[in-house]
Scaffold this active site. Structure first.
Site, short mmCIF file in Angstrom:
data_model
loop_
_atom_site.label_atom_id
_atom_site.label_comp_id
_atom_site.label_asym_id
_atom_site.label_seq_id
_atom_site.Cartn_x
_atom_site.Cartn_y
_atom_site.Cartn_z
N ASP A 14 0.83 -1.20 0.00
CA ASP A 14 0.00 0.00 0.00
C ASP A 14 0.87 1.26 0.00
OD1 ASP A 14 -2.36 1.40 -0.07
OD2 ASP A 14 -2.87 1.08 2.04
N ASN A 62 -10.85 -2.54 -5.49
CA ASN A 62 -10.04 -1.70 -6.39
C ASN A 62 -10.66 -1.56 -7.78
OD1 ASN A 62 -6.90 -2.84 -4.94
ND2 ASN A 62 -8.06 -1.00 -4.45
C1 IPE Z 1 -5.51 -2.72 -0.14
O1 IPE Z 1 -5.12 -1.41 -0.44
C2 IPE Z 1 -5.57 -3.55 -1.38
C3 IPE Z 1 -4.28 -3.82 -2.01
C4 IPE Z 1 -3.10 -3.55 -1.51
C5 IPE Z 1 -4.35 -4.49 -3.28
P1 IPE Z 1 -6.20 -0.24 -0.62
O2 IPE Z 1 -5.42 1.01 -0.79
O3 IPE Z 1 -7.15 -0.60 -1.68
O4 IPE Z 1 -6.95 -0.29 0.79
P2 IPE Z 1 -7.83 0.79 1.55
O5 IPE Z 1 -8.85 1.26 0.59
O6 IPE Z 1 -6.93 1.89 1.98
O7 IPE Z 1 -8.40 0.05 2.71
C1 IPE Z 2 -1.40 0.08 -3.36
O1 IPE Z 2 -1.20 1.45 -3.45
C2 IPE Z 2 -1.66 -0.59 -4.69
C3 IPE Z 2 -3.07 -0.94 -4.93
C4 IPE Z 2 -4.03 -0.96 -4.05
C5 IPE Z 2 -3.42 -1.32 -6.30
P1 IPE Z 2 -2.41 2.45 -3.56
O2 IPE Z 2 -2.73 2.63 -4.99
O3 IPE Z 2 -3.54 2.04 -2.69
O4 IPE Z 2 -1.74 3.78 -2.98
P2 IPE Z 2 -2.35 4.83 -1.98
O5 IPE Z 2 -2.89 4.07 -0.79
O6 IPE Z 2 -3.42 5.55 -2.71
O7 IPE Z 2 -1.21 5.70 -1.60
MG MG Z 3 -4.02 2.37 -0.77
#
Ligand code: IPE
Ligand code: IPE
Ligand code: MG
Length: 224
Positions: A14, A62
């Protein structure tokens, strides 16, 4: 030397978007750099003799992101896994994707099938990517198939059947939640939450998390 190693380490990767934003770039730029972290963590796992390493790459939730980001991530996943084939074969890495594959683009599913087949004989480390996965989806699909079979044990029906439950779960970026990741399988997993954003999480950060794991006292409800 780390004394006690986990058999299965899983990552909630994340912070890619925030990493890009800090640099005034688009979110996808963060995802590109995040691939380098996956490569670093995977090669360190192989080096250390960790048998299973898994990554939450894309959740069911996502799918609600912009079409540009979703499309970009699908392309990136296909490209990156294809680029790793030789590395997988040279290092004994078995590749596997877990998730609701029916929702994935056909080209990605074809790429996944090909890589899974070509690396099926590899036995040093299993690398698993969770794509279009959610814990509730997994429990639901397992329960319906179990009921249809008139069976009574859930575990063999989970998408993770045959893979040991994670011993260690590492989530980057400071968020302290599991975001609908493996709900059943994380029952006794040790959690490490770090503030580092995923694109900055490399070997050194990984080794620190493994040290932290080694210092934990896993009691499984017993008295020691
Ligand atoms: C969790 O990250 C899912 C993945 C790492 C694929 P998100 O960024 O989607 O999670 P939330 O929305 O902050 O809980
Ligand atoms: C994790 O990084 C990757 C996925 C969930 C696909 P994010 O895209 O959630 O990055 P932040 O949380 O917005 O910084
Ligand atoms: Mg995220």
């Amino acid at each position: 030397m780390i004394e006690i190693l986990p058999q299965h380490v899983t990552f909630i990767m994340d912070g890619n978007g925030r990493w890009a934003k800090q640099r005034g770039k688009e979110r996808l730029y963060g995802h590109f750099e995040g691939v380098e972290s996956v490569r670093s963590v995977l090669s360190t796992s192989v080096e250390m003799g960790i048998k299973y390493v898994s990554f939450f790459a894309f959740s069911e939730e996502n799918w609600n992101r912009s079409p540009e980001e979703v499309g970009g991530l699908m392309d990136l996943m296909l490209k990156s896994m294809k680029a790793e084939l030789d590395t997988f074969l040279n290092n004994g890495v078995r590749f596997k994707v877990i998730g609701n594959k029916a929702r994935l683009p056909e080209s990605l599913n074809e790429g996944i099938d090909e890589l899974e087949t070509l690396t099926a004989h590899c036995s040093r480390t299993t690398a698993i990517i969770f794509v279009s996965y959610s814990g509730k989806w997994d429990l639901q699909q397992a329960a319906s198939r179990m009921a249809a079979d008139g069976a009574h044990e859930l575990e063999p029906y989970l998408a993770t059947a045959g893979i040991p439950d994670p011993d260690l779960m590492i989530r980057t970026s400071g968020e302290k939640r599991i975001s609908n990741y493996m709900l059943w399988q994380l029952a006794y997993t040790e959690f490490v939450f770090v503030d580092t954003l995923w694109p900055d999480f490399r070997k050194q950060e990984y080794l620190a998390a493994l040290e932290e794991y080694a210092s934990r006292d896993r009691r499984f409800g017993k008295v020691k």
